[in-house]
Design a protein around this motif. Structure first.
Motif, PDB file in Angstrom:
ATOM      1  N   PHE A   1       8.636   9.974   1.402  1.00  0.00           N
ATOM      2  CA  PHE A   1       8.914   9.964   2.839  1.00  0.00           C
ATOM      3  C   PHE A   1       8.230   8.794   3.528  1.00  0.00           C
ATOM      4  N   ASP A   2       6.922   8.639   3.300  1.00  0.00           N
ATOM      5  CA  ASP A   2       6.204   7.561   3.975  1.00  0.00           C
ATOM      6  C   ASP A   2       6.694   6.203   3.504  1.00  0.00           C
ATOM      7  N   GLY A   3       7.075   6.122   2.238  1.00  0.00           N
ATOM      8  CA  GLY A   3       7.627   4.864   1.747  1.00  0.00           C
ATOM      9  C   GLY A   3       8.900   4.478   2.472  1.00  0.00           C
ATOM     10  N   HIS A   4       9.781   5.447   2.692  1.00  0.00           N
ATOM     11  CA  HIS A   4      11.017   5.151   3.430  1.00  0.00           C
ATOM     12  C   HIS A   4      10.715   4.759   4.875  1.00  0.00           C
ATOM     13  N   VAL A   5       9.717   5.422   5.478  1.00  0.00           N
ATOM     14  CA  VAL A   5       9.358   5.104   6.861  1.00  0.00           C
ATOM     15  C   VAL A   5       8.955   3.642   6.988  1.00  0.00           C
ATOM     16  N   ARG A   6       8.152   3.159   6.059  1.00  0.00           N
ATOM     17  CA  ARG A   6       7.553   1.826   6.184  1.00  0.00           C
ATOM     18  C   ARG A   6       8.372   0.728   5.523  1.00  0.00           C
ATOM     19  N   ASN A   7       9.420   1.127   4.802  1.00  0.00           N
ATOM     20  CA  ASN A   7      10.222   0.124   4.111  1.00  0.00           C
ATOM     21  C   ASN A   7      11.380  -0.398   4.946  1.00  0.00           C
ATOM     22  N   VAL A   8      11.508   0.055   6.172  1.00  0.00           N
ATOM     23  CA  VAL A   8      12.654  -0.360   6.993  1.00  0.00           C
ATOM     24  C   VAL A   8      12.671  -1.869   7.232  1.00  0.00           C
TER      25      VAL A   8
ATOM     26  N   ALA B   1      -1.356  10.732  -1.555  1.00  0.00           N
ATOM     27  CA  ALA B   1      -0.133  10.013  -1.928  1.00  0.00           C
ATOM     28  C   ALA B   1       0.277   9.033  -0.836  1.00  0.00           C
ATOM     29  N   SER B   2       0.083   9.427   0.424  1.00  0.00           N
ATOM     30  CA  SER B   2       0.441   8.538   1.534  1.00  0.00           C
ATOM     31  C   SER B   2      -0.434   7.287   1.547  1.00  0.00           C
ATOM     32  N   ILE B   3      -1.663   7.406   1.045  1.00  0.00           N
ATOM     33  CA  ILE B   3      -2.520   6.226   0.944  1.00  0.00           C
ATOM     34  C   ILE B   3      -1.903   5.202  -0.003  1.00  0.00           C
ATOM     35  N   ILE B   4      -1.195   5.688  -1.011  1.00  0.00           N
ATOM     36  CA  ILE B   4      -0.571   4.797  -1.992  1.00  0.00           C
ATOM     37  C   ILE B   4       0.715   4.192  -1.450  1.00  0.00           C
ATOM     38  N   ALA B   5       1.421   4.913  -0.582  1.00  0.00           N
ATOM     39  CA  ALA B   5       2.747   4.488  -0.112  1.00  0.00           C
ATOM     40  C   ALA B   5       2.773   3.069   0.451  1.00  0.00           C
ATOM     41  N   PRO B   6       1.819   2.641   1.288  1.00  0.00           N
ATOM     42  CA  PRO B   6       1.877   1.259   1.788  1.00  0.00           C
ATOM     43  C   PRO B   6       1.850   0.206   0.682  1.00  0.00           C
ATOM     44  N   PHE B   7       1.172   0.511  -0.416  1.00  0.00           N
ATOM     45  CA  PHE B   7       1.121  -0.446  -1.522  1.00  0.00           C
ATOM     46  C   PHE B   7       2.461  -0.502  -2.256  1.00  0.00           C
ATOM     47  N   VAL B   8       3.166   0.645  -2.296  1.00  0.00           N
ATOM     48  CA  VAL B   8       4.519   0.637  -2.867  1.00  0.00           C
ATOM     49  C   VAL B   8       5.437  -0.250  -2.027  1.00  0.00           C
ATOM     50  N   VAL B   9       5.345  -0.095  -0.711  1.00  0.00           N
ATOM     51  CA  VAL B   9       6.165  -0.918   0.188  1.00  0.00           C
ATOM     52  C   VAL B   9       5.780  -2.387   0.074  1.00  0.00           C
ATOM     53  N   TYR B  10       4.506  -2.676  -0.164  1.00  0.00           N
ATOM     54  CA  TYR B  10       4.033  -4.061  -0.290  1.00  0.00           C
ATOM     55  C   TYR B  10       4.694  -4.780  -1.458  1.00  0.00           C
ATOM     56  N   LEU B  11       5.178  -4.015  -2.445  1.00  0.00           N
ATOM     57  CA  LEU B  11       5.851  -4.628  -3.594  1.00  0.00           C
ATOM     58  C   LEU B  11       7.115  -5.372  -3.190  1.00  0.00           C
ATOM     59  N   ALA B  12       7.587  -5.153  -1.958  1.00  0.00           N
ATOM     60  CA  ALA B  12       8.746  -5.909  -1.471  1.00  0.00           C
ATOM     61  C   ALA B  12       8.449  -7.407  -1.427  1.00  0.00           C
ATOM     62  N   ASN B  13       7.170  -7.789  -1.387  1.00  0.00           N
ATOM     63  CA  ASN B  13       6.814  -9.206  -1.432  1.00  0.00           C
ATOM     64  C   ASN B  13       7.135  -9.819  -2.787  1.00  0.00           C
ATOM     65  N   ILE B  14       7.249  -8.975  -3.814  1.00  0.00           N
ATOM     66  CA  ILE B  14       7.655  -9.450  -5.138  1.00  0.00           C
ATOM     67  C   ILE B  14       9.169  -9.380  -5.277  1.00  0.00           C
ATOM     68  N   SER B  15       9.730  -8.218  -4.896  1.00  0.00           N
ATOM     69  CA  SER B  15      11.186  -8.032  -4.910  1.00  0.00           C
ATOM     70  C   SER B  15      11.540  -6.945  -3.911  1.00  0.00           C
ATOM     71  N   ASN B  16      12.554  -7.195  -3.102  1.00  0.00           N
ATOM     72  CA  ASN B  16      12.970  -6.204  -2.109  1.00  0.00           C
ATOM     73  C   ASN B  16      13.409  -4.890  -2.743  1.00  0.00           C
ATOM     74  N   ALA B  17      13.840  -4.951  -4.013  1.00  0.00           N
ATOM     75  CA  ALA B  17      14.361  -3.753  -4.669  1.00  0.00           C
ATOM     76  C   ALA B  17      13.254  -2.857  -5.213  1.00  0.00           C
ATOM     77  N   LEU B  18      12.078  -3.400  -5.489  1.00  0.00           N
ATOM     78  CA  LEU B  18      11.026  -2.629  -6.155  1.00  0.00           C
ATOM     79  C   LEU B  18      10.628  -1.362  -5.399  1.00  0.00           C
ATOM     80  N   PRO B  19      10.363  -1.413  -4.089  1.00  0.00           N
ATOM     81  CA  PRO B  19       9.992  -0.165  -3.402  1.00  0.00           C
ATOM     82  C   PRO B  19      11.056   0.914  -3.528  1.00  0.00           C
ATOM     83  N   LEU B  20      12.317   0.554  -3.363  1.00  0.00           N
ATOM     84  CA  LEU B  20      13.387   1.551  -3.425  1.00  0.00           C
ATOM     85  C   LEU B  20      13.552   2.098  -4.839  1.00  0.00           C
ATOM     86  N   ILE B  21      13.327   1.264  -5.850  1.00  0.00           N
ATOM     87  CA  ILE B  21      13.406   1.751  -7.230  1.00  0.00           C
ATOM     88  C   ILE B  21      12.336   2.808  -7.474  1.00  0.00           C
ATOM     89  N   ILE B  22      11.112   2.511  -7.041  1.00  0.00           N
ATOM     90  CA  ILE B  22      10.018   3.465  -7.233  1.00  0.00           C
ATOM     91  C   ILE B  22      10.259   4.740  -6.439  1.00  0.00           C
TER      92      ILE B  22
END
Length: 669
Positions: free
Chosen positions: A429-436, A542-563
């Protein structure tokens, strides 16, 4: 609430409803003192909606006659509320009072997104080229990487000499160096400077906003523990005011920070207000709303008020166009919480848990008066006697802790599954919130549309949750969220990928709203409040980890959504291993919890199970073709939205929520 905050959540306990056990031939026998067959009323608790919970006064009278008038009926809050008005004028006023607190939690949760926005187009600033237009500066000073101008490097040459030579294009063979004089930003799509652009949190410092967001959730954990203790010790109203004042001071203080560590410290203390600033009010209002209307109030307060605030926030940021003013504008309204005691009463349940039954009854009498009702004095006396017996029984039962959940194999397995599933839901949930911001469209519009999905998600869930049950709804919504997230990675970035990602957000909204209610139903009453609080804290981890998942968009835009997609599918499939709770007797003791769900099949669908009410029960028993009969003695648990998402450790751990069960219900499944 959505957002993690969808999160507004409420410990979903099953409420008492008294029913005399059916006797053969429709007769009741007894010896006058309640020791005969059928002489003892059974307190039956089941999960489900609140629509069918009714107070049968005649049943109470019958019980008194049956016992020779010696024993008064057991009355709890849900028995009193229909008499003083389940959703009268005063409850409607309380419902309206939830609006500002819904705005508070949305602003606290989402505001950092708009305080730290960074335009995708930013380049090294070269002071010597300030006299040239943007394209000329880029052509002369910024190297190309994969067809785009590099964000973090510039050519290491003497630009005064380059200009003197009349060059207008850079030589790709020139040496490169990291930015020396800061950055220039293209504010076309994001029309204002943020704390991140002013302090250049890009390139080597690009992770700083991510760290700040994780620190915010650390503050949420600390705030839940602190204000949970305040709520238990001093009451819900002082805790509600305190958490909002903390958010006010730290939120306004954010506007005056001068470096990252000051910003992180302010976000840590703002985290104290999430999501306590709303949840305590949410719980207080639900306490005074009758069971029949609790589902509506719980879900619609999230679906309408929280969603409206979340959809409004990006446009406040857009039109204010100043991050410092935005920090103040979104924090200053929290000051209104100081006026709460003028309208909102203290928790009557908490007062009872503290032995202040007279004060609780005084509040109930005020509600009665404002709703234009009249309740017999004897009813309040019966209620007071019931509260006294309840407290005496709690004292006899001793204390339990979360550790008791790990002492038996099935209960340990259930608890671990709940933790893993809730962590997956929270992270997704938090990943989707911050990945917009990585979806390739205007972030203000995309964020609004994604938040709007909360309204149909909560509305749909209100309609179907008590029809289809928890297990398969949780599974299907999580799996669909994962599938849509993965599909968003295989279509072109832009409107198609954004549409699929928003569908993923829609389905995880549903999962989030199911999550903690399901946990509160599966876990036994004696440790329910503590266990749900523990599970919710693990969701914060888990929410503490979510921003780092979203940060992976700096490597590839697809990575956060894959995870997020993989986690959603895994979490959904794991939910099939949990027992269904709809229309089942909820576990009360640790032994009940160990046995709960034994014999259930994954393929059990509550909507296909035949239910028989009392009027038809005798006839059904005579029908040899009917092998499955379920008692209609539903005691509907409290429905909640989010989710809000649902964090006051105090309410979750309060002794009134840990009240013991007076008896077991028998159900043939």
């Amino acid at each position: 609430m959505e957002g993690q905050a969808k999160q507004a959540y409420f410990v979903n306990e099953a409420y008492n409803h008294e029913e005399s056990p059916p006797q053969s031939g429709g007769t009741i026998t007894g010896n006058g003192n309640g020791n005969g067959a059928g002489g003892d009323a059974l307190h039956r608790r089941k999960s489900g909606g609140n629509r069918e919970l009714q107070l049968d006064i005649s049943g109470f009278k019958k019980g008194q006659e049956m016992h020779g008038g010696a024993d008064p009926p057991n009355l709890d809050f849900d028995d009193i509320l229909p008499l003083i008005g389940e959703f009268g004028r005063y409850q409607k006023l309380l419902f309206i009072c939830m609006i500002p607190f819904s705005f508070f939690v949305a602003f606290v949760y989402f505001s950092q997104i708009f305080l730290t926005l960074i335009p995708e187009q930013h380049w090294c600033h070269v002071p010597e080229l300030d006299g040239l237009d943007v394209m000329a500066r880029l052509a002369l000073s910024i190297p190309m990487t994969n067809g785009e101008y590099n964000n973090c490097y510039m050519y290491d040459v003497n630009y005064t000499e380059v200009l003197a030579q009349g060059k207008v294009m850079a030589d790709p063979k020139w040496p490169r160096v990291k930015c020396r004089h800061g950055w220039s930003y293209n504010f076309t799509e994001i029309p204002y400077s943020t704390v991140a652009t002013e302090q250049n949190w890009v390139c080597d410092d690009a992770a700083l906003p991510t760290y700040a967001q994780s620190i915010f959730f650390l503050g949420a954990i600390a705030g839940g523990l602190l204000f949970g203790w305040v709520a238990d010790r001093f009451g819900r109203i002082p805790a509600l005011i305190g958490t909002n004042m903390m958010g006010l001071v730290a939120g306004v203080g954010t506007a005056f920070v001068t470096n990252f560590w000051e910003f992180a410290a302010m976000r840590f203390f703002v985290g104290f207000a999430f999501d306590n600033c709303f949840t305590m009010m949410y719980i207080l209002v639900l306490e005074y709303v009758g069971p029949k209307y609790r589902t509506f109030v719980a879900n619609m307060s999230i679906a309408i008020f929280f969603t409206g605030a979340a959809c409004l926030l990006p446009w406040i940021a857009y039109f204010v166009a100043d991050w410092k003013i935005l920090a103040i504008v979104t924090s200053a309204p929290l000051f209104l919480a100081i006026f709460t005691p003028m309208i909102v009463p203290e928790s009557a349940r908490w007062l009872v848990s503290q032995g202040k039954v007279d004060k609780a009854i005084g509040i109930l009498k005020k509600l009665e008066k404002r709703n234009g009702r009249q309740v017999p004095t004897q009813t309040y006396q019966n209620f007071a006697d019931s509260c006294k017996r309840m407290r005496e029984q709690e004292a006899q039962n001793g204390s339990y802790s979360v550790l008791d959940l790990f002492k038996s194999p099935r209960l340990r397995r259930t608890t671990l599954l709940l933790i893993v599933i809730w962590m997956a839901i929270s992270l997704v949930f938090d990943g989707h919130v911050r990945n917009v911001g990585s979806l390739g469209l205007d972030i203000f519009f995309t964020f609004t549309l994604a938040c709007f999905t909360e309204l149909p998600a909560d509305t749909l869930l209100t309609v179907i949750l008590d029809r289809f049950g928890r297990r398969w709804l949780a599974c299907s919504s999580m799996v669909l969220s994962g599938v849509f997230s993965l599909l968003a990675t295989v279509v072109p970035v832009g409107i198609y990928s954004a549409a699929l990602a928003i569908m993923g957000r829609f389905f995880v909204n549903i999962s989030y709203n199911i999550g903690l209610q399901w946990a509160a139903e599966v876990l036994p009453t004696v440790v329910r409040a503590q266990a749900v609080a523990f599970i919710h804290i693990m969701g914060y981890v888990a929410s503490i980890i979510a921003p780092f998942v979203v940060y992976l968009a700096n490597i590839s835009n697809a990575l956060p959504l894959i995870i997020l997609g993989i986690l959603g599918i895994i979490g959904g499939l794991l939910s099939l291993l949990l027992p269904e709770t709809l229309n089942h007797v909820l576990p009360q003791t640790l032994t009940d919890g160990e046995e709960f769900g034994r014999g259930q099949s994954i393929w059990d669908f509550p909507c296909l199970a035949k239910q028989v009410d009392d009027d038809d029960e005798d006839e059904a028993k005579r029908n040899t073709d009917v092998e499955e009969v379920r008692s209609q003695a539903f005691v509907r648990g409290t429905q909640t939205g989010a989710s809000l998402n649902a964090s006051t450790g105090g309410e979750l751990r309060s002794s009134i929520l840990r009240r013991s069960v007076k008896s077991r219900n028998s159900t043939k499944l």
